[in-house]
Design an enzyme around this catalytic site. Structure first.
Site, PDB file in Angstrom:
ATOM      1  N   GLY A 152       0.888  -1.162   0.000  1.00  0.00           N
ATOM      2  CA  GLY A 152       0.000   0.000   0.000  1.00  0.00           C
ATOM      3  C   GLY A 152       0.913   1.194   0.000  1.00  0.00           C
ATOM      4  CB  CYS A 153       2.271   3.745   0.272  1.00  0.00           C
ATOM      5  SG  CYS A 153       3.854   4.572   0.189  1.00  0.00           S
ATOM      6  CB  ALA A 154       4.292   2.449   5.623  1.00  0.00           C
TER       7      ALA A 154
END
Lengths: 295, 295
Positions: A118-120
């Site tokens: 997803g993207c942290a």
């Protein structure tokens, strides 16, 4: 098991009819005939922490304050003991400003990013793993009857997911009751909105179950554990790292939940099998949701 | 239409049997019996551009060099005219270093991020839209027979997606031939790997079709357009912003492709209907893939 879902059980249920969340668009179909369909909205929301711009998130735009709070919390930029003084959403500017009593500065954090499935954003990968070190998830009992009930109820709940597609849902539950159902174009937005709601309401985590339509990736597992929720379930599949992390932090991880079937790859000791799986109704095809990616 | 897929058509086909890409894990099922399943790997890959650490991406780890090149290109950090002098992958350190003749420094870009439904790390939202301003997509003709053939072939191609779940696939195609099929835990990784391959091979874009299992979000549309590919298709659904952007840049956008059906919400003028939809076989349930999120 109930065949109709009682939406009054929800504190927050999806609102697929909300005008702002979808748009009617017109195109053509395979025969060249006009096709008018409903597609989900996607808008930019810029999140500030005090005076610092942190990120712009693309979101369906239904709960901007919860998204901002939850995002900042799950990135470790808001601490559990932080006093949040104000949360201001400006609809015209499409920004949310979260203000804390504590002075904050995350220049360093913002330089190093981790792009997960997803993207942290804003979190060094090492930070992500470190953030889990202090996590202790309670040894609560989880009845399989609750899981079956939840899956059945959630699958029957009208939602943007079912109506317009292109969207992920995550539901905060307690026992057999779904409580807060958040959806968004990004899987991680839905989880962050739940975290933001829990923060706003001062809601406990140790007695909750998180159910998602999405894949059980490492990021989903990490967020769930950091939120203090001991059980994560999905009809979709796993990734190896997600399983490893779940086992390290002692999270109960259940995937491929369809009809009577499921696989538990971590934290099986929390499960109490209080119902014979053979008595669980076969999924009604009409209500059956698609899993992410055929898993 | 062929009922068997000819894998020799692929330049790069999925390799679901590759040992490194999946792991067998053991858990329990609903009856408490041992369940041994295959789950997809997910590893961190740290990408450097010259001496600067850019991001850590979670990936299945099959094409680290392509992922790095494509990521940097799609973020606008590698320019079309850049001379790439070296690409070094270190398996132990799980890093890739991409070196260019040009000196690079992206401090500013890295400070501002956009978290989209996937995550356009390192790109200011405004930059993303600006990056599209110079884009001109060629007015090529796209036969609907090609789209039907591609969908059928791709749906029958053995892949991690079908086998282990939890993964997204994107396929670069030309006419009715699938060429490069990339998968990854993150939808945007799969697209970036294709971009990286195209960069490595000096492959043209204007004559290509991009087919994805994932949702047609704004980020998917932006990447496709920036890669210079004029057609994007999926069995999944749309978002409103994705549709808007597609219309602004003149991309042909086709979604909800299942069996004979599809909806085209942009760039319909490229479509040449050369086959009667009624003659397209109904999807074989055995081979049918799940869409993302019931759309």
């Amino acid at each position: 098991m109930a065949t109709e879902v009682d939406l009054s059980e929800y504190i927050i249920a999806p609102d697929p009819g909300a005008a702002r969340l979808t748009r009617a668009v017109e195109g053509v179909d395979q025969n060249g005939e006009v096709s008018r369909i409903s597609v989900v909205e996607e808008r930019p929301l810029t999140i500030f922490l005090n005076s610092q711009e942190i990120v712009t998130a693309m979101t369906i735009g239904d709960y901007p304050e919860y998204l901002a709070l939850g995002f900042l919390r799950n990135q470790g930029m808001l601490r559990p003991d932080d006093e949040i003084t104000r949360v201001d959403y400006d609809d015209d500017l499409e920004t949310v400003v979260v203000r804390t009593a504590r002075e904050t500065s995350y220049e360093d954090k913002l330089k190093k990013k981790t792009r997960t499935s997803g993207c942290a954003v804003g979190t060094v990968f090492g930070d992500m793993m470190e953030g889990l070190e202090g996590v202790r998830l309670p040894q609560v009992q989880v009845r399989t009857s609750w899981l079956y009930d939840l899956a059945a109820k959630i699958n029957r709940t009208p939602s943007l997911y079912l109506q317009a597609g292109a969207i992920h849902g995550t539901v905060l539950c307690r026992e057999s009751r779904p409580l807060v159902y958040m959806e968004d174009v990004g899987r991680h937005n839905a989880v962050d909105k739940i975290a933001g709601w829990m923060l706003s309401e001062g809601e406990t985590a140790g007695d909750k179950i998180l159910y998602t339509t999405g894949r059980l990736t490492s990021e989903m597992v990490i967020k769930t554990a950091m939120m203090g929720i001991p059980v994560l379930a999905s009809r979709s599949g796993f990734t190896a790292w997600g399983v490893e992390i779940a086992r390290e932090v002692g999270l109960t991880l259940i995937g491929r939940m369809r009809g009577q079937r499921f696989v538990c790859l971590s934290g099986e000791d929390r499960l109490l099998r209080d119902v014979d799986p053979a008595t669980v109704p076969v999924e009604d095809r009409k209500h059956r949701r698609k899993s992410a990616n055929g898993s």
